[in-house]
Design a protein around this motif. Sequence first.
Motif, PDB file in Angstrom:
ATOM      1  N   ASN A 101     -11.048  86.835  43.881  1.00 52.61           N
ATOM      2  CA  ASN A 101     -12.332  86.878  43.157  1.00 52.61           C
ATOM      3  C   ASN A 101     -12.592  88.254  42.537  1.00 52.61           C
ATOM      4  N   PHE A 102     -11.576  88.789  41.862  1.00 53.61           N
ATOM      5  CA  PHE A 102     -11.711  90.121  41.254  1.00 53.61           C
ATOM      6  C   PHE A 102     -11.133  90.055  39.846  1.00 53.61           C
ATOM      7  N   ASP A 103     -11.999  90.281  38.803  1.00 52.33           N
ATOM      8  CA  ASP A 103     -11.461  90.252  37.438  1.00 52.33           C
ATOM      9  C   ASP A 103     -11.204  91.665  36.948  1.00 52.33           C
ATOM     10  N   GLU A 104     -10.621  91.779  35.754  1.00 57.56           N
ATOM     11  CA  GLU A 104     -10.199  93.076  35.219  1.00 57.56           C
ATOM     12  C   GLU A 104     -11.386  94.007  35.009  1.00 57.56           C
ATOM     13  N   GLU A 105     -12.496  93.472  34.488  1.00 58.84           N
ATOM     14  CA  GLU A 105     -13.667  94.304  34.228  1.00 58.84           C
ATOM     15  C   GLU A 105     -14.194  94.929  35.525  1.00 58.84           C
ATOM     16  N   GLU A 106     -14.232  94.111  36.598  1.00 58.48           N
ATOM     17  CA  GLU A 106     -14.690  94.620  37.891  1.00 58.48           C
ATOM     18  C   GLU A 106     -13.738  95.691  38.427  1.00 58.48           C
ATOM     19  N   TYR A 107     -12.439  95.474  38.229  1.00 58.39           N
ATOM     20  CA  TYR A 107     -11.476  96.459  38.728  1.00 58.39           C
ATOM     21  C   TYR A 107     -11.577  97.765  37.943  1.00 58.39           C
ATOM     22  N   ARG A 108     -11.758  97.655  36.630  1.00 55.85           N
ATOM     23  CA  ARG A 108     -11.901  98.888  35.832  1.00 55.85           C
ATOM     24  C   ARG A 108     -13.182  99.629  36.202  1.00 55.85           C
ATOM     25  N   ASP A 109     -14.224  98.890  36.510  1.00 52.64           N
ATOM     26  CA  ASP A 109     -15.450  99.547  36.995  1.00 52.64           C
ATOM     27  C   ASP A 109     -15.181 100.271  38.317  1.00 52.64           C
ATOM     28  N   LEU A 110     -14.339  99.658  39.149  1.00 47.37           N
ATOM     29  CA  LEU A 110     -14.023 100.257  40.445  1.00 47.37           C
ATOM     30  C   LEU A 110     -13.297 101.585  40.287  1.00 47.37           C
ATOM     31  N   ILE A 111     -12.340 101.654  39.349  1.00 50.00           N
ATOM     32  CA  ILE A 111     -11.518 102.864  39.211  1.00 50.00           C
ATOM     33  C   ILE A 111     -12.061 103.842  38.175  1.00 50.00           C
ATOM     34  N   SER A 112     -13.166 103.493  37.503  1.00 47.48           N
ATOM     35  CA  SER A 112     -13.692 104.379  36.452  1.00 47.48           C
ATOM     36  C   SER A 112     -14.027 105.787  36.954  1.00 47.48           C
ATOM     37  N   PRO A 113     -14.561 105.972  38.187  1.00 49.62           N
ATOM     38  CA  PRO A 113     -14.785 107.344  38.668  1.00 49.62           C
ATOM     39  C   PRO A 113     -13.499 108.157  38.763  1.00 49.62           C
ATOM     40  N   LEU A 114     -12.372 107.482  39.013  1.00 46.37           N
ATOM     41  CA  LEU A 114     -11.096 108.194  39.041  1.00 46.37           C
ATOM     42  C   LEU A 114     -10.653 108.554  37.624  1.00 46.37           C
ATOM     43  N   ILE A 115     -10.747 107.586  36.704  1.00 49.33           N
ATOM     44  CA  ILE A 115     -10.336 107.822  35.311  1.00 49.33           C
ATOM     45  C   ILE A 115     -11.161 108.942  34.696  1.00 49.33           C
ATOM     46  N   ASN A 116     -12.462 108.962  34.974  1.00 52.30           N
ATOM     47  CA  ASN A 116     -13.365 109.996  34.430  1.00 52.30           C
ATOM     48  C   ASN A 116     -13.320 111.285  35.248  1.00 52.30           C
ATOM     49  N   GLN A 117     -12.463 111.287  36.270  1.00 53.52           N
ATOM     50  CA  GLN A 117     -12.292 112.459  37.134  1.00 53.52           C
ATOM     51  C   GLN A 117     -13.589 112.878  37.820  1.00 53.52           C
ATOM     52  N   GLU A 118     -14.445 111.894  38.066  1.00 52.50           N
ATOM     53  CA  GLU A 118     -15.654 112.148  38.845  1.00 52.50           C
ATOM     54  C   GLU A 118     -15.332 112.195  40.333  1.00 52.50           C
ATOM     55  N   LYS A 119     -14.285 111.481  40.719  1.00 52.92           N
ATOM     56  CA  LYS A 119     -13.813 111.472  42.100  1.00 52.92           C
ATOM     57  C   LYS A 119     -12.303 111.589  42.109  1.00 52.92           C
ATOM     58  N   SER A 120     -11.780 112.176  43.184  1.00 49.56           N
ATOM     59  CA  SER A 120     -10.330 112.274  43.328  1.00 49.56           C
ATOM     60  C   SER A 120      -9.784 111.117  44.157  1.00 49.56           C
ATOM     61  N   THR A 121     -10.669 110.506  44.972  1.00 51.78           N
ATOM     62  CA  THR A 121     -10.241 109.404  45.840  1.00 51.78           C
ATOM     63  C   THR A 121     -11.388 108.410  45.987  1.00 51.78           C
TER      64      THR A 121
END
Length: 870
Positions: free
Chosen positions: A335-355
């Motif tokens: 029950n996980f689509d691409e948009e939800e997954y990209r929202d999940l990893i967006s803090p990493l992509i934007n370098q707001e979080k390292s982990t």
Amino acid sequence: MGNRQANVVAQDFVLAEHSSVEGTFNSTDQLSYQTPDDNFWKSAIGHHAIVSVVDVKGKITFVNEKFLEISGYDESELLGQNPSKLKSGEHSIEFYQNLWNTIKTGRSWTGEIKNLQKSGEPYWVKATIIPRLDERGKILKYVAIQTDVTEIKEAERLRQLDTTLNLTDDEIYMFWPENLKFFYANKKAIDISGLTDESILGFTPMGVSRNMASEAEFRERIAPLESGKAEKISYRTRRIAADGHVFPTEVTIQLIKPKDEPPRYVASIKDISEIIASELEIENVKALLDMLPVSVTMLDAETLNFCYLNKLVMDRFGWTQEEYLSKTPMDVLKNFDEEEYRDLISPLINQEKSTIHHELIDHMGVTHEVNLHYVKLGGKNAQIVTIARNLTKQKLAESKIQELRTTLDNVPDEIFMFWPDTKLIFFANQSVKTRLGMSDSEIKNLTPYEIEGGLPKDQCDALTNMMIEEGLRSHVFVRAIEQPNGEMRSVETNLSYIEPAGQRPRFLAINRDVTSQEHAREKIRQLDASLDLIRVEIYSFWPSTYEFTYLNQAALNRTGWSKDEWIGKSTFDAITPSQQERLEQYCEALIKSPEKSITYEIYDRTGTPLEVSLHFIAPEGEKPRFLSTYQDITSRKLAEKAKSEFVSTVSHELRTPLTSIKGALDLLGMDAVASDPGKSRKLLDVASINADRLAVLVNDILDWEKISAGRMTYIMDVVDLADIIRDSLTANQTFGRLNGVTYIATSCPEGLCVSGDAIRLVQVMTNLLSNAAKFSSKGASVEVSLSQIGENARIAIKDHGCGITKHAQATIFDRFTQSDSTDRRRIGGTGLGLSIVKAIIDAHEGCVDFISDEGKGSEFFFDLRLLAQN
């Protein structure tokens, strides 16, 4: 200086970059000279130098042909403009500020300046700027005379480039496209190839590298550069150096096309031994990742396609390498689509979080703890590294932990855990929180010595360090703690040092309020101490197993067991089988009958008589048990025997003199005897002697009764012991003669005085003298002596009779006792004499003792403390 002023300097300055000569300018800003040679100098300067004039407002008012030629501008494009129009951006604001401050104060400035032509090409000039002053020293204008030094600067740049290339670790070659011949090689290239600077020129890549392909193959390799399909090409090969050693390299070739210069190839050869080693290490790391019990994946941050899966993931989903490269996390997540997954990893992509830590459920319904990391390696797309751990076992463990926490919170004991290094508490059960009135977060900021009733810091540190250093896993101790209300409570602490596998070591402390137990233990200790002091042996044991529950010290002495050794033992280990059988019969009878106590006698393995008292007790709220006491009745048996013998002896002793007296009196009543005075005298003597004997017997019995009842009286006075000896010898001379013994005073010094009762001391002497006489043979002598020993006076009576047997010596001063029980019949007496002697000497705070050698005689003596004047 502020930014505004610096900008003014930058704008007003760029006057230029110019060397100087002296001259004056007229109002039209044309050069004018005051000597006949002015035109000559004007012409000479105009042909050689680049000249410009700037007014005090920073506007260009004159430029010569050389200026126009090098700048590429027309005169109309420069006049009236600020020299900053030519700025290249090479120099800092501070550079122009220094220039301006110099010429503004009327001084000349000289330096090198980089400008830009109208076409944008840079050029360098060496400039001297001279302020023109009037008669009063006021600045009228600035003259700049410049020299073109572009070629010099370019040569310097090339030298710096060559120096830089010579410092690199890579081989650098430049060669012409048409013939592939080298026209440049850096120092590293010359060192590896083994050629000289001169000889390497003219070589081709095929000639320098021993494993390089033919020219045709090489041109085929660089064809994409010739056609413009590629800006550069890279490939790996093995390099053979001039010294013969072989190493892996990466060759990069570019086609450079400088403006207004012929194109050329630039080749760099990099030693990639370390890179190869790193790649091998990466393979090793991948092999290690395949061994991990966690799922490890890597995916492209843009496309979200997997680019690596470790073996655990591949085995779990059954994918091949070709298959997983086309997969994304959505293929495995529930029950996980691409948009939800990209929202999940967006803090990493934007370098707001390292982990990012997260819990995800896969399509098989298994929960995983996931750690997402953002990784960007040089030359590669950014990747998302996922480390997932199956939480099935953890969830079960957490459930168990919650159950354990609930259990611990319901335990009345206080339980907490803390770290060995920081001593900070990280767990406390509800009992701790309730007593302290604190929450979890408040307690977790404290140490064991900061909580109420905790250990002092130095004691806590010393104890925990000792346990760690000595490998002590557990330590139990009891402390008395004063409460806020002033009352004392006893706390038992069980401190354990725990080292869980794969986890940080920690200390576990369990505090239990043992105030009531300590009071009970103290009473038990006092009771034990009291029971250990009595001579009666006490045993307690269970009815069914006959296992001991308690033995006092007297019982331990008999069994020979230590304080801990008796634990686990039973009556079977302490008595004989026949005694055990008898004991079991009595125990069964006491359990069934209303009588709960019985007393009987037994003999132990050594033949010692014992009186056993057996009691069946059933305290309220406790298990029933048997309590048994053993008492050594040897003395009582001996006393009973002695008493029996005493009664027999007294009966005999009383009957004999009474018979003699009665017989004598009867004879005196006869006429034949009464008429004969001689016979009457003899009968009266017999009656008198037997009457005296009766008096002694009766007196001994009466004296002992007084002593036993504590009613013996003493009249203390200063007594000279020499008088005691003389009085005693006089009083006992007749007794001595009757027994055929002579009393001799061997030493009797005057003046040895003591505090005593003279009558009682004479009684002591009489007893000792009569005993010596009775146990001596006819014609023997008894020696009496008086001496001083330290602060004491000693009177000794020595005989040369039969002596005292070894077995009788230990009880010689006991009542009803003689050296031999047969002596009473042979010699006579009650057996109380020596016990009376000892009682009288004890009352005088003295001591009495003897030395005896069986068959050779005995010496009895007593010591009394001398008075101070002696």
